[in-house]
Design an enzyme around this catalytic site. Structure first.
Site, PDB file in Angstrom:
ATOM      1  N   VAL A  15      -9.050 -22.073  18.167  1.00 57.65           N
ATOM      2  CA  VAL A  15      -9.229 -22.922  16.984  1.00 57.65           C
ATOM      3  C   VAL A  15     -10.366 -23.932  17.202  1.00 57.65           C
ATOM      4  O   VAL A  15     -11.256 -24.088  16.355  1.00 57.65           O
ATOM      5  CB  VAL A  15      -7.913 -23.660  16.630  1.00 57.65           C
ATOM      6  CG1 VAL A  15      -8.111 -24.552  15.410  1.00 57.65           C
ATOM      7  CG2 VAL A  15      -6.785 -22.666  16.368  1.00 57.65           C
ATOM      8  N   SER A  17     -13.025 -23.933  19.021  1.00 58.54           N
ATOM      9  CA  SER A  17     -14.399 -23.419  18.973  1.00 58.54           C
ATOM     10  C   SER A  17     -14.847 -23.210  17.519  1.00 58.54           C
ATOM     11  O   SER A  17     -16.009 -23.450  17.182  1.00 58.54           O
ATOM     12  CB  SER A  17     -14.518 -22.109  19.765  1.00 58.54           C
ATOM     13  OG  SER A  17     -13.663 -21.138  19.216  1.00 58.54           O
ATOM     14  N   GLU A 128      -2.347 -30.112   8.289  1.00 57.01           N
ATOM     15  CA  GLU A 128      -2.219 -28.912   7.432  1.00 57.01           C
ATOM     16  C   GLU A 128      -2.281 -27.614   8.235  1.00 57.01           C
ATOM     17  O   GLU A 128      -1.603 -26.624   7.902  1.00 57.01           O
ATOM     18  CB  GLU A 128      -3.333 -28.917   6.373  1.00 57.01           C
ATOM     19  CG  GLU A 128      -3.313 -27.743   5.436  1.00 57.01           C
ATOM     20  CD  GLU A 128      -2.032 -27.639   4.628  1.00 57.01           C
ATOM     21  OE1 GLU A 128      -1.825 -28.464   3.737  1.00 57.01           O
ATOM     22  OE2 GLU A 128      -1.216 -26.727   4.893  1.00 57.01           O
ATOM     23  N   GLY A 186      -6.439 -13.237  18.626  1.00 59.09           N
ATOM     24  CA  GLY A 186      -6.387 -14.711  18.610  1.00 59.09           C
ATOM     25  C   GLY A 186      -5.260 -15.283  17.774  1.00 59.09           C
ATOM     26  O   GLY A 186      -5.275 -16.462  17.438  1.00 59.09           O
ATOM     27  N   LYS A 204       7.588 -24.643  12.678  1.00 58.47           N
ATOM     28  CA  LYS A 204       7.038 -24.717  11.317  1.00 58.47           C
ATOM     29  C   LYS A 204       8.157 -24.948  10.297  1.00 58.47           C
ATOM     30  O   LYS A 204       7.979 -25.700   9.331  1.00 58.47           O
ATOM     31  CB  LYS A 204       6.269 -23.438  11.001  1.00 58.47           C
ATOM     32  CG  LYS A 204       4.985 -23.322  11.832  1.00 58.47           C
ATOM     33  CD  LYS A 204       4.459 -21.898  11.832  1.00 58.47           C
ATOM     34  CE  LYS A 204       3.119 -21.799  12.550  1.00 58.47           C
ATOM     35  NZ  LYS A 204       2.713 -20.408  12.804  1.00 58.47           N
TER      36      LYS A 204
HETATM   37  N1  NAD Z   1      -4.570 -19.666  17.139  1.00 61.98           N
HETATM   38  C1  NAD Z   1      -4.063 -19.826  15.943  1.00 61.98           C
HETATM   39  O1  NAD Z   1      -4.082 -18.909  15.117  1.00 61.98           O
HETATM   40  C2  NAD Z   1      -3.467 -21.145  15.542  1.00 61.98           C
HETATM   41  C3  NAD Z   1      -3.114 -21.330  14.196  1.00 61.98           C
HETATM   42  C4  NAD Z   1      -2.545 -22.551  13.793  1.00 61.98           C
HETATM   43  C5  NAD Z   1      -2.336 -23.535  14.727  1.00 61.98           C
HETATM   44  N2  NAD Z   1      -2.685 -23.322  16.028  1.00 61.98           N
HETATM   45  C6  NAD Z   1      -2.468 -24.413  16.958  1.00 61.98           C
HETATM   46  O2  NAD Z   1      -3.735 -24.906  17.367  1.00 61.98           O
HETATM   47  C7  NAD Z   1      -3.654 -25.406  18.681  1.00 61.98           C
HETATM   48  C8  NAD Z   1      -4.672 -24.693  19.540  1.00 61.98           C
HETATM   49  O3  NAD Z   1      -4.397 -23.322  19.525  1.00 61.98           O
HETATM   50  P1  NAD Z   1      -5.432 -22.240  20.078  1.00 61.98           P
HETATM   51  O4  NAD Z   1      -4.965 -20.938  19.568  1.00 61.98           O
HETATM   52  O5  NAD Z   1      -6.825 -22.691  19.823  1.00 61.98           O
HETATM   53  O6  NAD Z   1      -5.106 -22.327  21.637  1.00 61.98           O
HETATM   54  P2  NAD Z   1      -6.079 -21.977  22.856  1.00 61.98           P
HETATM   55  O7  NAD Z   1      -5.197 -21.819  24.043  1.00 61.98           O
HETATM   56  O8  NAD Z   1      -7.024 -20.890  22.490  1.00 61.98           O
HETATM   57  O9  NAD Z   1      -6.934 -23.321  22.989  1.00 61.98           O
HETATM   58  C9  NAD Z   1      -6.491 -24.514  23.581  1.00 61.98           C
HETATM   59  C10 NAD Z   1      -7.606 -24.991  24.493  1.00 61.98           C
HETATM   60  O10 NAD Z   1      -7.279 -26.273  24.996  1.00 61.98           O
HETATM   61  C11 NAD Z   1      -7.766 -26.329  26.333  1.00 61.98           C
HETATM   62  N3  NAD Z   1      -7.105 -27.405  27.058  1.00 61.98           N
HETATM   63  C12 NAD Z   1      -5.906 -27.389  27.686  1.00 61.98           C
HETATM   64  N4  NAD Z   1      -5.664 -28.597  28.245  1.00 61.98           N
HETATM   65  C13 NAD Z   1      -6.731 -29.370  27.949  1.00 61.98           C
HETATM   66  C14 NAD Z   1      -7.057 -30.722  28.251  1.00 61.98           C
HETATM   67  N5  NAD Z   1      -6.244 -31.498  28.963  1.00 61.98           N
HETATM   68  N6  NAD Z   1      -8.225 -31.208  27.792  1.00 61.98           N
HETATM   69  C15 NAD Z   1      -9.060 -30.434  27.066  1.00 61.98           C
HETATM   70  N7  NAD Z   1      -8.805 -29.137  26.768  1.00 61.98           N
HETATM   71  C16 NAD Z   1      -7.639 -28.630  27.187  1.00 61.98           C
HETATM   72  C17 NAD Z   1      -7.505 -24.948  26.897  1.00 61.98           C
HETATM   73  O11 NAD Z   1      -8.336 -24.698  28.006  1.00 61.98           O
HETATM   74  C18 NAD Z   1      -7.830 -24.067  25.690  1.00 61.98           C
HETATM   75  O12 NAD Z   1      -9.192 -23.646  25.697  1.00 61.98           O
HETATM   76  C19 NAD Z   1      -2.190 -25.204  19.104  1.00 61.98           C
HETATM   77  O13 NAD Z   1      -1.466 -26.361  18.806  1.00 61.98           O
HETATM   78  C20 NAD Z   1      -1.742 -24.062  18.224  1.00 61.98           C
HETATM   79  O14 NAD Z   1      -0.353 -24.055  18.021  1.00 61.98           O
HETATM   80  C21 NAD Z   1      -3.250 -22.161  16.446  1.00 61.98           C
HETATM   81  N1  HSE Z   2       0.712 -18.127  16.912  1.00 61.75           N
HETATM   82  C1  HSE Z   2       0.744 -18.521  15.551  1.00 61.75           C
HETATM   83  C2  HSE Z   2      -0.548 -19.158  15.151  1.00 61.75           C
HETATM   84  C3  HSE Z   2      -0.524 -19.766  13.793  1.00 61.75           C
HETATM   85  O1  HSE Z   2       0.227 -20.935  13.781  1.00 61.75           O
HETATM   86  C4  HSE Z   2       1.002 -17.290  14.685  1.00 61.75           C
HETATM   87  O2  HSE Z   2       0.961 -16.170  15.196  1.00 61.75           O
HETATM   88  O3  HSE Z   2       1.272 -17.462  13.506  1.00 61.75           O
HETATM   89 NA    NA Z   3      -1.576 -24.694   6.326  1.00 59.69          NA
END
Ligand code: NAD
Ligand code: HSE
Ligand code: NA
Length: 427
Positions: A15, A17, A128, A186, A204
């Protein structure tokens, strides 16, 4: 234009990136929409040398998230998990920053601490992206429907499990194979157990219930079953009934109590939720005045989730500029949680039985003994044994669980091959 608003992004994974990419690519438009330029002052990462999905000037990357939050007006937390995310958000708020987060796990475990800190600091905490990714669902609950009375929210809110169940149904894929694909795309959490065992959907559901019913619901209040026990036999059994298996989050108002549960359920193929494919999410809202509303879209993935994060970022930035903030937590109703055993549900039960005279009456008797009325029975004979597929009418979950336990103990029952709740058909 005003002086730039300084933005810090914590975490640069799936997310983060995409948040950074959109901030960098759309800076001019964002500035015009907000009324002030956005200046990305830093991106906190865990490891400097990790590969990243976005181009980023070296001077913006830091491993010191604690220091970074002290020099930002707006902080985006997309690290995930409880710590250090909670400490970083609290410190950002104490330092006077507004916060946007996608962290449902943290909000569902300890949202109260965060909301109180935001209130005390007079700053926004927006989230959101935490529920159903790109789909605008929290803002409609918080704002658009704030004048109505919501009675029920039912949704598919986890993309990973929906992807797995869809592949099992449509392509006959194996569970692990479909999970690996969802991880590759992802969608999955860092630890996919959170998806598969329903913890992510439960977080959620807690957030949805809190907003819908103006009360505090935490993850531990949610009845939760994941999809790890869903078998190919369950999926086939659903198919035979022209139904599909979906992992549902259901929150509903029952008198003064809130029912909040996450579990797999069979729903008829004609039901709109049955047509939610791959990693898409959908949320139905029922309210007293508006009636039924449906929200549909991408619930997971880097860019869709980043869309919701950026939407919040624009909102909180506008508030900063106007010297105001949005409404905080609304938990005035303080409702109790309905015990799962008292929840009215329906069951689908597939039973392998001896194909002898009177077996149907014996099985029906077991349901009757627990006060459970049967809606339909289908029987398929197979040599010496037969399969009975029973769908019950509404009964309490406790009555139904007792019925299944009773069936399992009966001599005429060879095996109970599938037990699943049924949703989406009239009782
Ligand atoms: N991936 C999805 O589809 C999605 C959708 C909705 C919400 N989310 C939420 O978004 C958030 C991030 O999810 P994601 O999928 O990007 O996870 P991810 O694991 O890809 O990214 C998290 C990043 O945080 C980094 N990190 C860990 N500890 C750290 C620190 N102390 N300082 C700085 N960086 C640190 C990790 O190295 C990693 O790159 C989570 O709360 C997840 O529940 C994800
Ligand atoms: N891991 C979660 C990301 C979105 O919150 C999913 O698969 O729906
Ligand atoms: Na939403």
């Amino acid at each position: 234009m005003s002086t730039p608003l300084r933005v810090a992004v914590l975490g640069c994974g799936v997310v983060g990136s995409q948040v950074v990419r959109l901030l960098q690519e759309n800076g001019d438009d964002l500035a015009a929409r907000i009324g002030a330029p956005i200046e990305l002052v830093g991106v906190a990462v865990r490891r400097l040398d990790a590969p990243r999905d976005v181009e980023l000037a070296e001077h913006l990357i830091t491993t010191d998230a604690v220091e970074l939050v002290t020099r930002a007006d707006l902080v985006v937390e997309v690290i995930g998990g409880i710590e250090p995310a909670r400490t970083l958000i609290l410190s950002a708020l104490e330092n006077g920053a507004s916060v946007v987060t996608a962290n449902k796990a943290l909000l569902a475990e300890d949202g109260a601490t965060l909301f109180e800190a935001a209130e005390k600091a007079g700053r926004d905490l927006y989230y959101e992206a935490a529920v159903a990714g790109a789909i605008p669902i929290l803002r409609p609950l918080r704002e658009s429907l704030a004048g109505d009375s919501i009675t029920k929210v039912i949704g598919i809110v986890n993309g990973t499990t929906n992807y797995i169940l869809d592949k099992m149904d449509s392509q006959g894929s194996g569970f692990l194979e479909a999970l690996a694909e969802a991880q590759e795309l992802g969608y999955a959490e860092a630890d996919p157990t959170a998806d598969v065992e329903g913890f992510d959907a439960a977080a959620k559901a807690a957030i949805l219930a809190s907003l819908a019913f103006h009360t505090r619901v935490t993850a531990s209040d949610v009845y939760r079953e994941g999809i790890s026990e869903v078998t190919a036999a369950d999926v086939a059994s659903a198919k035979a009934m022209d139904s599909v298996v979906k992992l549902l989050a259901i929150v509903e108002l029952k008198g003064d109590q809130v029912g909040v549960r996450v579990h797999p359920a069979m729903i008829p193929r004609r039901h709109p939720l049955a047509n939610v494919r791959e990693a898409y999410n959908a949320v139905f809202v029922e309210s007293e005045a508006a009636g039924q509303l449906m929200f549909y879209g991408r619930g997971a993935g880097g860019a869709p989730t980043a869309s919701a994060v950026l939407g919040d970022l624009v909102t909180v930035a506008r508030h900063r500029l106007a010297g105001t903030k949005g409404a905080g937590e609304s938990a005035y109703a303080a409702r109790a949680i309905q015990p799962m055993g008292e929840t009215l549900t329906r069951y689908h039960v597939a039973i392998d039985v001896d194909d002898t005279a009177g077996v149907l009456a014996t099985i029906a008797g077991a349901f009757a003994e627990h006060g459970v009325s049967i809606q339909t029975v289908r029987q398929e004979g197979r040599d010496q044994d037969a399969q009975l597929v029973v769908v019950s009418h509404d009964a309490t979950d406790a009555q139904l669980a007792a019925t299944v336990a009773h069936l399992r103990s009966m001599d005429v029952v060879r095996d109970v091959t599938s037990v699943m709740r049924v949703e989406g058909i009239d009782a």
